[in-house]
Motif scaffolding. Structure first.
Motif, mmCIF file in Angstrom:
data_model
loop_
_atom_site.group_PDB
_atom_site.id
_atom_site.type_symbol
_atom_site.label_atom_id
_atom_site.label_comp_id
_atom_site.label_asym_id
_atom_site.label_seq_id
_atom_site.Cartn_x
_atom_site.Cartn_y
_atom_site.Cartn_z
ATOM 1 N N PHE A 1 2.299 2.023 -3.256
ATOM 2 C CA PHE A 1 1.571 2.624 -4.412
ATOM 3 C C PHE A 1 1.339 3.991 -3.953
ATOM 4 C CE2 PHE A 1 0.332 -1.849 -5.778
ATOM 5 C CZ PHE A 1 0.463 -1.684 -6.829
ATOM 6 N N VAL A 2 1.228 4.253 -2.879
ATOM 7 C CA VAL A 2 0.836 5.769 -2.326
ATOM 8 C C VAL A 2 2.307 6.444 -2.766
ATOM 9 C CG1 VAL A 2 0.818 7.483 -0.334
ATOM 10 C CG2 VAL A 2 -0.384 5.155 -0.475
ATOM 11 N N GLN B 1 0.808 -1.170 -0.088
ATOM 12 C CA GLN B 1 0.055 -0.055 0.023
ATOM 13 C C GLN B 1 0.847 1.312 -0.301
ATOM 14 O OE1 GLN B 1 -3.047 -0.051 2.969
ATOM 15 N NE2 GLN B 1 -2.663 -2.507 2.942
ATOM 16 N N ASP B 2 1.874 1.217 0.801
ATOM 17 C CA ASP B 2 2.631 2.296 0.831
ATOM 18 C C ASP B 2 3.401 2.687 -0.597
ATOM 19 O OD1 ASP B 2 2.081 2.508 3.549
ATOM 20 O OD2 ASP B 2 3.808 1.881 4.454
ATOM 21 N N HIS C 1 2.139 6.945 -6.453
ATOM 22 C CA HIS C 1 1.215 8.119 -7.030
ATOM 23 C C HIS C 1 1.878 9.396 -6.621
ATOM 24 C CE1 HIS C 1 -2.230 10.540 -6.624
ATOM 25 N NE2 HIS C 1 -2.530 10.158 -7.538
#
Lengths: 361, 216
Positions: B74-75, B71-72, B78
């Motif tokens: 992908f953040v 998750q980190d 982005h």
């Protein structure tokens, strides 16, 4: 290649990452080396085991949770960006319009307030027709034989006279300052004083000086019909020394003069000229012109002359509203600068570096 | 001391060694994402999250931690997608981020475990003097546990037992099937080092498997 080198190359050999030459050497070595054959087999088996490991599946919520984090950060970033930068496309035009508006307003105020402020400083005195009627004929304004005989006044007397007679308004202070510019000189008089202020702009007036002088001489002898109280007092106190006071002069408008000049002369026709101060030789030093505007006696002009009668100093003209219309600074008969004041602003003509300083004092 | 590294720092993932920009299936989605299209980015997440999760999981060895790391990643991707020049594939760039974040997380975990073990094992000062605390756990040793696991678990545990420097090369090569060049670019390693580490990693896993499984 030696055995241990080939042994280390087996990992690459499995991946097919060795050169053709290395591959041939390794395969040749594997024909004879059982250790390397076993090592290769175990290595292949290990890699098979590793590659056979099942992949883990992401939890069902993972995409949602990831995107939630991404959206939160994007919103924060956008908020910060909006605060600092994005509003520029909105803020900038608004700020530009605001600045222009302020600048235009400031300019408008500057142009409108300045003449008004000056008007506030104009020395005026309530003019009362009754008072004026009660005042005897302005004998003080008539030429003083005593002075004429003497032909000279003491300076001390002059200055005390002036301090009594001239109100100490900012305008007069300014006048005092201007005295610094004065320097000695040679007489002429009322003729020059009657000359229109904006002389350089109207050179046609200059030739008319001789005619004006003749006219003024005529009028100088005429009794003053509308001398205000202040002027009278002054005239009385200076009775022994005042040589002459000029109340009015009418212009003789030559036919060839322009209409503008005619108008200007017409305006001057109602001036009341009073000699405020004199040189020791009796020549007028300071002559003030007054006019009744809206029942107020307004000083229209101050003119300074040297002992030779040459004019220098300031001259002003006013609109009927009382607003300053023109101002001119003379230096020994020559116009230094000339300004016209319009109701909606100031137009300056002429030259000088000390134009406004005295008005501010 | 903060020994974490920036997931984007010092990486040459924007360049392929060949110098020829590879064709990227994700180029369209990446372009839209750079323009702020979150739907496009969500498609990238859906498409690549499994691969990234497997990399993180094999590197860290903990599923939940791996999920967090992905998750980190992908953040972070982005946040920095505008710096992605497209010189390499998006997936290579994303893998680099995931590997770096995984390494950071692993360091944190090792540090935490090391700290806890130290504090529990050390004698404790009491009013009665120093008291040695009993061992933390009576669980079976790593080898004992491996014996009870199936083959996949044993392989996973053998991979997990590797030193991180060897583990990451092994995971990227044998599980993610990246080329030596790609691994070198991702990990900032020379080709020879990649080969050497891969050889040693495989040898260590082989030895480990031989120990837990008998013969291969």
């Amino acid at each position: 290649m030696k055995h241990h080198v080939i042994r280390h190359k087996l990992s690459e050999y499995i991946d097919g990452s060795v050169t053709a030459g290395e591959k041939a050497e390794i395969e040749e070595h594997l024909q004879t080396c059982t250790v390397c054959i076993d090592a290769l087999r175990e290595l292949k088996k290990t890699v098979e085991y590793i590659k056979a490991v099942d992949e883990v599946e992401p939890p069902a919520w993972m995409t949602q949770k990831t995107m939630a984090k991404v959206r939160v950060e994007a919103a924060q970033k956008q908020g910060f960006f909006h605060r600092l930068f994005l509003p520029l496309h909105v803020k900038l035009p608004i700020q530009a319009v605001a600045v222009l508006f302020l600048a235009a307003t400031a300019f408008y105020i500057y142009r409108n307030i300045q003449p008004t402020a000056k008007f506030g400083e104009i020395p005026t005195e309530q003019f009362s027709p009754e008072k004026k009627a009660a005042v005897p004929a302005p004998r003080s304004l008539e030429p003083s034989p005593a002075v004429n005989a003497k032909g000279e006044l003491s300076k001390a007397k002059d200055s005390s006279l002036r301090s009594k007679q001239v109100p100490q308004t900012p305008e007069y202070k300014a006048l005092d300052m201007r005295q610094e510019y004065e320097s000695p000189p040679a007489p002429i008089l009322e003729g020059k004083a009657a000359a229109p202020a904006p002389a350089p702009a109207k050179p046609a007036e200059q030739p008319a000086q001789a005619k004006k002088e003749a006219a003024l001489d005529k009028h100088a002898a005429a009794p003053h019909t509308a001398a205000p109280a202040m002027i009278q007092n002054q005239a009385e106190s200076a009775a022994g020394s005042s040589q002459q006071a000029e109340s009015k002069h009418e212009s003789l408008a030559p036919e060839q003069e322009t209409k503008g000049l005619l108008d200007r002369r017409e305006e001057r026709s109602n001036f009341e000229k009073v000699i405020i101060d004199r040189h020791p030789n009796g020549k007028p030093k300071l002559i003030a012109s007054y006019k009744i505007i809206n029942s107020h006696k307004v000083q229209i002009a101050e003119e300074r002359f040297n002992k030779d009668g040459k004019r220098h100093g300031i001259q002003k003209e006013y609109y009927d509203s009382g607003q300053v219309k023109t101002e001119a600074q003379y230096g020994y008969g020559k116009l230094d600068w000339y300004m016209e004041f319009y109701p909606d602003g100031v137009k300056r003509i002429g030259k000088t570096d000390y134009d406004w300083f005295w008005l501010k004092n | 001391m903060n020994n974490e590294t920036n997931p984007l720092a010092g990486l040459s993932y924007n360049k392929e060694v060949t110098g020829i920009p590879p064709a990227d299936d994700d180029a369209g989605l990446v372009t839209r994402s750079r323009q702020g299209d979150l739907d496009a980015f969500e498609q990238l997440v859906t498409k690549h999250q499994k691969k990234m999760l497997n990399i993180a999981y094999r590197l860290i060895g903990d599923y939940d931690e791996a999920c967090e790391v992905v998750q980190d990643a992908f953040v972070s991707a982005h946040r920095n997608i505008k710096t992605f020049r497209g010189d390499s594939k998006f997936t290579t760039w994303l893998t680099a981020i995931t590997v770096n974040l995984s390494k950071n997380r692993l360091k944190q975990l090792i540090s935490r475990q090391g700290h806890e073990a130290y504090s529990l094992d050390d004698p404790v000062e009491t009013n009665d003097g120093k008291v040695t605390i009993d061992p933390l756990s009576k669980d079976p040793s790593v080898l004992d546990r491996l014996e009870r696991s199936d083959v996949q678990s044993r392989v996973q545990n053998c991979i997990k037992a590797l030193d991180p420097a060897f583990r990451e090369v092994l995971v990227l090569r044998d599980l993610q099937e990246l080329s030596y060049e790609e691994i070198g670019n991702l990990l900032k390693l020379h080709g020879g080092t990649v080969k050497s580490r891969l050889f040693r990693a495989r040898e260590m896993v082989k030895d480990c498997l031989k120990r837990v499984m008998g013969e291969l």
